[in-house]
Scaffold this motif. Structure first.
Motif, short mmCIF file in Angstrom:
data_model
loop_
_atom_site.label_atom_id
_atom_site.label_comp_id
_atom_site.label_asym_id
_atom_site.label_seq_id
_atom_site.Cartn_x
_atom_site.Cartn_y
_atom_site.Cartn_z
N PRO A 1 21.54 -8.02 -8.26
CA PRO A 1 21.93 -9.30 -8.24
C PRO A 1 23.40 -9.58 -8.66
O PRO A 1 24.11 -8.58 -9.45
N PRO A 2 24.03 -10.44 -8.28
CA PRO A 2 25.65 -10.77 -8.80
C PRO A 2 25.49 -10.82 -10.44
O PRO A 2 24.61 -11.38 -11.00
N GLY A 3 26.55 -10.21 -10.86
CA GLY A 3 26.66 -10.18 -12.17
C GLY A 3 25.90 -9.23 -12.98
O GLY A 3 26.19 -8.85 -14.18
N SER A 4 25.38 -8.26 -12.23
CA SER A 4 24.32 -6.99 -12.77
C SER A 4 25.55 -6.27 -13.21
O SER A 4 26.49 -5.79 -12.39
N ARG A 5 25.01 -5.06 -14.17
CA ARG A 5 26.03 -3.94 -14.62
C ARG A 5 25.17 -2.85 -13.88
O ARG A 5 24.13 -2.53 -14.00
N VAL A 6 25.96 -2.09 -13.23
CA VAL A 6 25.49 -0.78 -12.68
C VAL A 6 26.34 0.51 -13.01
O VAL A 6 27.65 0.26 -13.30
N THR A 7 25.65 1.53 -13.13
CA THR A 7 26.38 2.99 -13.19
C THR A 7 26.40 3.92 -12.34
O THR A 7 25.28 3.73 -11.28
N GLU A 8 27.32 4.83 -12.18
CA GLU A 8 27.12 5.83 -11.47
C GLU A 8 25.76 6.65 -11.45
O GLU A 8 25.23 7.03 -10.42
N ASN A 9 25.21 6.80 -12.72
CA ASN A 9 24.08 7.62 -13.01
C ASN A 9 22.78 6.87 -12.44
O ASN A 9 21.99 7.34 -11.84
N ASP A 10 22.78 5.39 -12.56
CA ASP A 10 21.65 4.57 -12.12
C ASP A 10 21.67 4.81 -10.47
O ASP A 10 20.49 5.03 -10.03
N ILE A 11 22.85 4.63 -9.96
CA ILE A 11 22.67 4.52 -8.43
C ILE A 11 22.54 5.96 -7.88
O ILE A 11 21.70 6.27 -7.04
N ALA A 12 22.99 7.27 -8.65
CA ALA A 12 22.81 8.35 -8.15
C ALA A 12 21.24 8.74 -8.16
O ALA A 12 20.44 9.21 -7.28
N ALA A 13 20.75 8.33 -9.31
CA ALA A 13 19.13 8.48 -9.45
C ALA A 13 18.36 7.72 -8.44
O ALA A 13 17.41 8.22 -8.13
N ARG A 14 18.72 6.56 -8.25
CA ARG A 14 18.14 5.62 -7.56
C ARG A 14 17.98 6.00 -5.67
O ARG A 14 17.26 6.00 -5.15
N LEU A 15 19.53 6.88 -5.41
CA LEU A 15 19.59 7.24 -4.00
C LEU A 15 19.39 8.67 -3.73
O LEU A 15 19.19 9.23 -2.94
N THR A 16 18.83 9.44 -5.19
CA THR A 16 18.50 10.81 -5.02
C THR A 16 20.08 11.60 -4.55
O THR A 16 19.66 12.40 -3.74
N VAL A 17 20.96 11.34 -4.83
CA VAL A 17 22.36 12.06 -4.53
C VAL A 17 23.04 12.42 -6.06
O VAL A 17 22.58 11.85 -7.00
N SER A 18 24.07 13.30 -5.75
CA SER A 18 25.09 13.30 -6.88
C SER A 18 25.88 12.03 -7.56
O SER A 18 26.07 11.42 -6.35
N THR B 1 33.44 -4.92 -9.98
CA THR B 1 34.63 -4.67 -10.65
C THR B 1 34.38 -3.61 -11.81
O THR B 1 33.32 -3.63 -12.33
N GLY B 2 35.12 -2.72 -11.91
CA GLY B 2 35.13 -1.35 -12.69
C GLY B 2 35.18 -1.75 -14.26
O GLY B 2 36.33 -2.68 -14.54
N ARG B 3 34.67 -1.36 -15.11
CA ARG B 3 34.84 -1.64 -16.41
C ARG B 3 34.81 -0.61 -17.26
O ARG B 3 33.85 0.49 -17.16
N PRO B 4 35.67 0.03 -17.99
CA PRO B 4 36.16 1.21 -18.69
C PRO B 4 34.74 1.48 -19.50
O PRO B 4 34.46 0.54 -20.47
N ARG B 5 34.10 2.84 -19.30
CA ARG B 5 33.23 3.11 -19.96
C ARG B 5 32.01 2.54 -19.98
O ARG B 5 30.77 2.53 -20.79
N GLN B 6 31.82 1.32 -19.19
CA GLN B 6 30.70 0.63 -19.03
C GLN B 6 30.04 0.49 -17.74
O GLN B 6 29.13 -0.23 -17.31
N GLY B 7 30.63 1.34 -16.54
CA GLY B 7 30.26 1.17 -15.52
C GLY B 7 30.89 0.09 -14.42
O GLY B 7 32.10 -0.07 -14.59
N TYR B 8 30.09 -0.67 -13.64
CA TYR B 8 30.84 -1.61 -12.59
C TYR B 8 29.77 -2.88 -12.79
O TYR B 8 28.64 -2.73 -13.16
N VAL B 9 30.54 -4.05 -12.66
CA VAL B 9 29.71 -5.35 -12.71
C VAL B 9 29.92 -5.67 -11.00
O VAL B 9 30.88 -5.83 -10.40
N VAL B 10 28.75 -6.07 -10.71
CA VAL B 10 28.68 -6.76 -9.38
C VAL B 10 29.46 -8.08 -9.22
O VAL B 10 29.03 -8.94 -10.16
N THR B 11 30.27 -8.50 -8.24
CA THR B 11 30.77 -9.57 -8.26
C THR B 11 29.99 -11.00 -8.32
O THR B 11 29.10 -10.85 -7.41
N GLU B 12 30.48 -11.95 -8.85
CA GLU B 12 29.62 -13.08 -8.82
C GLU B 12 30.25 -14.19 -7.98
O GLU B 12 31.60 -14.21 -8.11
#
Length: 233
Positions: free
Chosen positions: A27-44, A62-73
């Motif tokens: 959803p818009p406004g969600s915070r996501v990280t590379e680790n979260d998506i890598a695990a979800r898609l089973t990729v590096s 939008t990238g956030r330093p040391r916090q991952g990314y936030v989905v655009t609202e």
């Protein structure tokens, strides 16, 4: 071969992550990280990092330093701006394409229409198959801009289409506008194939305005409902 495999994986991860954002699975406004998506898609993490970089350029995260990314609202102001620009670019690109299209170009456009019809005919189709039709429909506009021969126009329109895709999905899914979109695309392609630049441009602009008006009604209805709940509580 190894490079081709890497490119295929990179594009696949980008498409999968983009689909999750556009369709609201993330959803818009969600915070996501590379680790979260890598695990979800089973990729590096590498193709995921590349996908996030592309999506940030698309304006979807939008990238956030040391916090991952936030989905655009997505809000009404952003929506209005995107569709105002899209109407101008889409209309002009379609006019140019009607003049420049070769027989090969026309065959390519007709093949895309046929693919949309094939996807539409699938019984009890899933959201994945609906999203595939959405992508083909959006890509039709990209191809028309490519046929126009104006490289800068093509690049600008592709960027705007990336920002509009979330709204188009909302329109198609909630208002069930699939057949209307297919019919309008067919009319635009017919005008391009006939070399009728004026008609092609008029149809393209009307297509964008119709989509804009539909989504505006949805966004306004959601806003009114939130205001009603706020006052009731």
């Amino acid at each position: 071969m190894a490079k081709e495999t890497r490119n295929t994986l990179r594009d696949s991860v980008y498409s999968a992550l983009k689909a999750m954002i556009v369709t609201g699975q993330i959803p818009p406004g969600s915070r996501v990280t590379e680790n979260d998506i890598a695990a979800r898609l089973t990729v590096s993490r590498t193709p995921v990092r590349e996908a996030f970089n592309r999506l940030e350029r698309d304006g979807l995260v939008t990238g956030r330093p040391r916090q991952g990314y936030v989905v655009t609202e997505f809000d009404i102001n952003m929506f209005r701006e995107a569709f105002e620009i899209r109407e101008l670019l889409d209309g002009h690109a379609t006019e140019l394409a009607a003049v420049a299209a070769t027989e090969a170009d026309k065959a390519r456009l007709r093949a895309m229409l046929a693919e949309c019809e094939r996807l539409a005919a699938i019984p009890e189709r899933t959201n994945r198959e609906k999203f595939q039709e959405l992508e083909v429909g959006i890509d039709l506009h990209r191809v028309i801009a490519e046929i126009s021969g104006n490289v800068m126009l093509h690049g600008m329109l592709c960027g705007i289409l990336d920002k509009c895709q979330h709204y188009v999905w909302t329109e198609l899914l909630w208002l069930d506008e699939w057949k209307i979109a297919r019919d309008e695309h067919a009319e635009i392609v017919d005008a391009i194939c006939a070399g009728d630049a004026a008609r092609a441009g008029t149809l393209a602009r009307a297509h964008v305005r119709g989509s804009r008006d539909n989504v505006l009604r949805l966004l306004q209805a959601k806003s009114d409902y939130r205001n009603f709940l706020a006052k009731a509580s």
